[in-house]
Enzyme design. Structure first.
Site, short mmCIF file in Angstrom:
data_model
loop_
_atom_site.label_atom_id
_atom_site.label_comp_id
_atom_site.label_asym_id
_atom_site.label_seq_id
_atom_site.Cartn_x
_atom_site.Cartn_y
_atom_site.Cartn_z
N GLU A 63 5.65 -3.31 1.01
CA GLU A 63 5.79 -2.93 -0.41
C GLU A 63 5.00 -1.65 -0.58
O GLU A 63 3.77 -1.66 -0.56
CB GLU A 63 5.22 -4.04 -1.32
CG GLU A 63 5.96 -5.37 -1.23
CD GLU A 63 7.37 -5.33 -1.80
OE1 GLU A 63 7.77 -4.29 -2.37
OE2 GLU A 63 8.09 -6.33 -1.65
N GLU A 90 4.07 11.06 -5.87
CA GLU A 90 3.54 9.90 -6.60
C GLU A 90 2.11 10.19 -7.05
O GLU A 90 1.20 10.27 -6.22
CB GLU A 90 3.54 8.66 -5.68
CG GLU A 90 3.10 7.42 -6.42
CD GLU A 90 2.88 6.20 -5.51
OE1 GLU A 90 2.44 6.37 -4.37
OE2 GLU A 90 3.14 5.09 -5.98
N GLY A 97 0.84 -1.20 0.00
CA GLY A 97 0.00 0.00 0.00
C GLY A 97 0.87 1.24 0.00
O GLY A 97 2.03 1.19 -0.43
N SER A 98 0.33 2.32 0.50
CA SER A 98 1.06 3.59 0.43
C SER A 98 2.14 3.68 1.51
O SER A 98 2.06 3.00 2.54
CB SER A 98 0.07 4.74 0.59
OG SER A 98 -0.51 4.68 1.86
N THR A 99 3.09 4.55 1.28
CA THR A 99 4.17 4.75 2.25
C THR A 99 3.61 5.29 3.58
O THR A 99 4.05 4.87 4.66
CB THR A 99 5.24 5.67 1.65
OG1 THR A 99 5.82 4.99 0.52
CG2 THR A 99 6.34 6.00 2.65
N THR A 116 0.69 4.77 4.98
CA THR A 116 0.08 3.68 5.76
C THR A 116 1.16 2.70 6.21
O THR A 116 1.10 2.18 7.33
CB THR A 116 -1.02 2.96 4.96
OG1 THR A 116 -1.91 3.95 4.43
CG2 THR A 116 -1.81 2.00 5.82
N GLY A 117 2.15 2.47 5.37
CA GLY A 117 3.26 1.57 5.72
C GLY A 117 3.95 2.01 7.00
O GLY A 117 4.35 1.18 7.84
N CYS A 176 2.43 0.46 -8.58
CA CYS A 176 3.49 0.98 -7.72
C CYS A 176 4.75 1.22 -8.53
O CYS A 176 5.45 2.21 -8.35
CB CYS A 176 3.75 0.02 -6.58
SG CYS A 176 4.08 -1.65 -7.13
P1 NAD Z 1 -3.40 2.44 1.31
O1 NAD Z 1 -2.11 2.48 2.05
O2 NAD Z 1 -4.34 3.54 1.48
O3 NAD Z 1 -4.19 1.10 1.66
C1 NAD Z 1 -3.61 -0.17 1.55
C2 NAD Z 1 -4.30 -1.11 2.52
O4 NAD Z 1 -4.00 -0.70 3.85
C3 NAD Z 1 -5.82 -1.14 2.41
O5 NAD Z 1 -6.26 -2.48 2.58
C4 NAD Z 1 -6.24 -0.29 3.60
O6 NAD Z 1 -7.54 -0.58 4.06
C5 NAD Z 1 -5.20 -0.67 4.62
N1 NAD Z 1 -5.03 0.28 5.73
C6 NAD Z 1 -5.42 1.58 5.80
N2 NAD Z 1 -5.06 2.11 6.99
C7 NAD Z 1 -4.42 1.14 7.69
C8 NAD Z 1 -3.78 1.07 8.95
N3 NAD Z 1 -3.73 2.12 9.77
N4 NAD Z 1 -3.21 -0.09 9.34
C9 NAD Z 1 -3.22 -1.17 8.51
N5 NAD Z 1 -3.81 -1.17 7.31
C10 NAD Z 1 -4.38 -0.03 6.88
O7 NAD Z 1 -2.95 2.27 -0.21
P2 NAD Z 1 -3.90 2.25 -1.50
O8 NAD Z 1 -4.38 3.64 -1.71
O9 NAD Z 1 -4.87 1.12 -1.39
O10 NAD Z 1 -2.84 1.84 -2.63
C11 NAD Z 1 -2.09 2.78 -3.33
C12 NAD Z 1 -0.67 2.83 -2.82
O11 NAD Z 1 -0.12 1.54 -2.73
C13 NAD Z 1 0.28 3.58 -3.75
O12 NAD Z 1 1.14 4.40 -2.99
C14 NAD Z 1 1.08 2.50 -4.42
O13 NAD Z 1 2.33 2.91 -4.92
C15 NAD Z 1 1.16 1.49 -3.34
N6 NAD Z 1 1.40 0.16 -3.90
C16 NAD Z 1 2.61 -0.42 -3.72
C17 NAD Z 1 2.89 -1.64 -4.28
C18 NAD Z 1 4.23 -2.29 -4.08
O14 NAD Z 1 4.32 -3.48 -4.27
N7 NAD Z 1 5.24 -1.58 -3.69
C19 NAD Z 1 1.91 -2.31 -5.01
C20 NAD Z 1 0.67 -1.69 -5.18
C21 NAD Z 1 0.43 -0.45 -4.60
#
Ligand code: NAD
Length: 467
Positions: free
Chosen positions: A241, A371, A219-221, A223-224, A275
């Site tokens: 990731e 991004e 997911g996003s940095t 949230t990571g 991503c």
């Molecule tokens: P996001 O971080 O908003 O959400 C990702 C997941 O995290 C969702 O399931 C969401 O419900 C969950 N989430 C939200 N808050 C949370 C928390 N506090 N604790 C745990 N989980 C939580 O990301 P998105 O908008 O769904 O995806 C887009 C982003 O993901 C972009 O920045 C993209 O570059 C990145 N991405 C990275 C890769 C990679 O492999 N590096 C692949 C795909 C997407």
């Protein structure tokens, strides 16, 4: 009443609540979807914990057979899964078919790997062996750009290693994952995989849960960072990731006409919601105008429409939040550069953005530095390749990148100095289940795919015996 169910402890159950899932091509409600309560997430973790000893003790040959059965079942229902994926995610149907087939390929690939015990020393003094033990309950948290494939990146290695799982899809794309749950329930013992949904409000329940031993997050940095902080309390294993801002550096000796289709594909696949998509292009001044023209030509010709319509090349962006965010990027692009293709929002329902090429733009602007995660591509001019590389590297992200040149040695030299997890030469977005993948800097921690990716789902265990 929803047609979709959560999977908890081998039972397909309704959510304690429901939520609507929107088709991004029409903005209509596609389905009512179960939404789990915190108690249901905790029940899913408890079920995974209870199933762990049995699954860990199952011979690896049987775990491999289960992975192959899942691949068979996915392949047998590719079209059904792909249609649903297009409807909830937006991508063109052929790409959705590709996502399902590629997901099956990940299950098959991991079914060929092993985790053998290794002897690292054996002499008159001692015998030392290493083993790879499963961790326990793994939480997999999934974004909305590749809802099935990213599950397929995580589930096969986690299960092969003997772990059990709780999977949480993104709130705007849960349906295909829930459908997968029906199929898994016919193949796996109860509790080995559990699937729960949320409205972006229950991820932390998994990441802080004391019985979750590892979090595999994509997911996003932003949230990571929260996931990492939350995992700290119990020192959970984490694979992150995260986001990227991949640069493509196009050297002066590259043929702009030949490179343009590859660069366009690398930037606009899945409406730019990848991503590892090309998110900025650095083009040498000698080929700058020609490359901008070639990219604009391809962008102008692209068919942007509902992914279910035949001929559609680019679907809508996935959700309203992302759509609104992209409108902000378009405004910035208009102010800080010159839009030579796209830049418009078609006058129709759905979250559509025409593929947009922005030229005469430089670093230090939002569209270059941040991004965008959508179909807007800035092209920056450079005169010195080392300077372009320095600018490409001057980002908090370090996921991927590419170098385009007629001279492979020069391209390799620049590629070697790119501060990212992956660099391509004369292509972008080519990966495979056997090729490890992970981010540098704030693009992530750890790796997925290949033997390295499999090891991330294991605990290294050393046995050192006296002679
Ligand atoms: P996001 O971080 O908003 O959400 C990702 C997941 O995290 C969702 O399931 C969401 O419900 C969950 N989430 C939200 N808050 C949370 C928390 N506090 N604790 C745990 N989980 C939580 O990301 P998105 O908008 O769904 O995806 C887009 C982003 O993901 C972009 O920045 C993209 O570059 C990145 N991405 C990275 C890769 C990679 O492999 N590096 C692949 C795909 C997407």
């Amino acid at each position: 009443m929803s047609d979709y169910k959560l999977l908890i402890g081998g039972k397909l159950v309704p959510g304690d609540m429901t939520m609507d899932v929107i088709n991004p091509a029409t903005e209509e409600v596609l389905a009512a979807c179960p939404r789990a309560s915190e108690a249901q997430v905790n029940a899913a973790v408890a079920a995974a914990k209870a199933a762990f000893p049995g699954w860990a003790a199952t011979p690896i040959a049987e775990r491999k057979a289960a992975l192959n059965k899942i691949a068979d079942a996915l392949e047998a229902r590719t079209e059904e899964f792909a249609r649903l994926l297009t409807q909830e995610q937006g991508k063109p149907l052929p790409e959705a078919m590709g996502e399902i087939q590629y997901s099956a390929a990940f299950f098959r690939y991991f079914a060929t790997l092993d985790l053998p015990q290794e002897t690292i020393e054996d002499n008159e003094n001692r015998k030392v062996v290493t083993q790879r033990r499963p961790l326990g309950v793994v939480a997999a948290i999934i974004p909305w750009n590749f809802p099935v494939m990213i599950v397929a990146f995580k589930m096969p290695p986690a299960l092969l290693a003997g772990n059990t799982m709780v999977i949480k899809p993104a709130p705007t794309t849960p349906l295909t994952t829930l459908k997968l749950g029906e199929l898994l329930n016919e193949i796996l013992p109860p509790g080995v995989v559990n699937i729960v949904t949320d409205a972006n409000d229950l991820g932390h329940v998994l990441t802080k849960h004391p019985d979750v031993r590892k979090v595999s997050f994509t997911g996003s940095t932003d949230t990571g960072k929260k996931v990492m902080a939350s995992a700290a309390d119990t020192i959970k294993r984490i694979t992150l990731e995260l986001g990227g801002n991949d640069a493509a550096i196009v050297l002066g000796d590259a043929d702009p006409k030949a490179a343009a289709p590859g660069i366009f594909g690398g930037a606009f696949f899945n409406a730019g919601q990848v991503c590892l998509a090309i998110k900025r292009v650095y083009a040498h001044e000698s080929i700058y105008d020609q490359l901008c023209d070639e990219l604009a030509k391809i962008a102008d010709a692209a068919i942007v429409d509902d992914g279910l319509k035949q001929g559609t090349q680019i679907g809508p962006v996935q959700n309203r939040m992302q759509f609104e965010k992209l409108k902000g990027f378009l405004e910035d692009a208009r102010a800080s550069g010159r839009i030579v293709a796209g830049g418009t929002i078609p006058d129709q329902p759905g979250f559509f953005v025409r593929p947009t090429i922005v030229r005469d733009v430089s670093d230090g602007t939002k569209i270059v530095d941040e991004e965008q995660f959508g179909p807007i591509l800035p092209i920056i001019k450079f005169s010195d390749a080392d300077d372009a590389l320095a600018r490409a590297n001057a980002s908090p992200y370090g996921l991927g990148g590419s170098v385009w040149s007629a001279d492979i040695d020069t391209a390799f030299d620049i590629a070697s100095r790119m501060d990212t997890g992956t660099v391509w030469v004369n292509k972008h977005l080519d990966f495979g289940p056997n090729i490890p993948f992970g981010g540098a800097k704030q693009s992530g921690i750890g790796a997925e795919f290949g033997q390295e990716g499999l090891h991330e789902f294991t605990q290294l265990h050393v046995i050192n015996m006296a002679r």
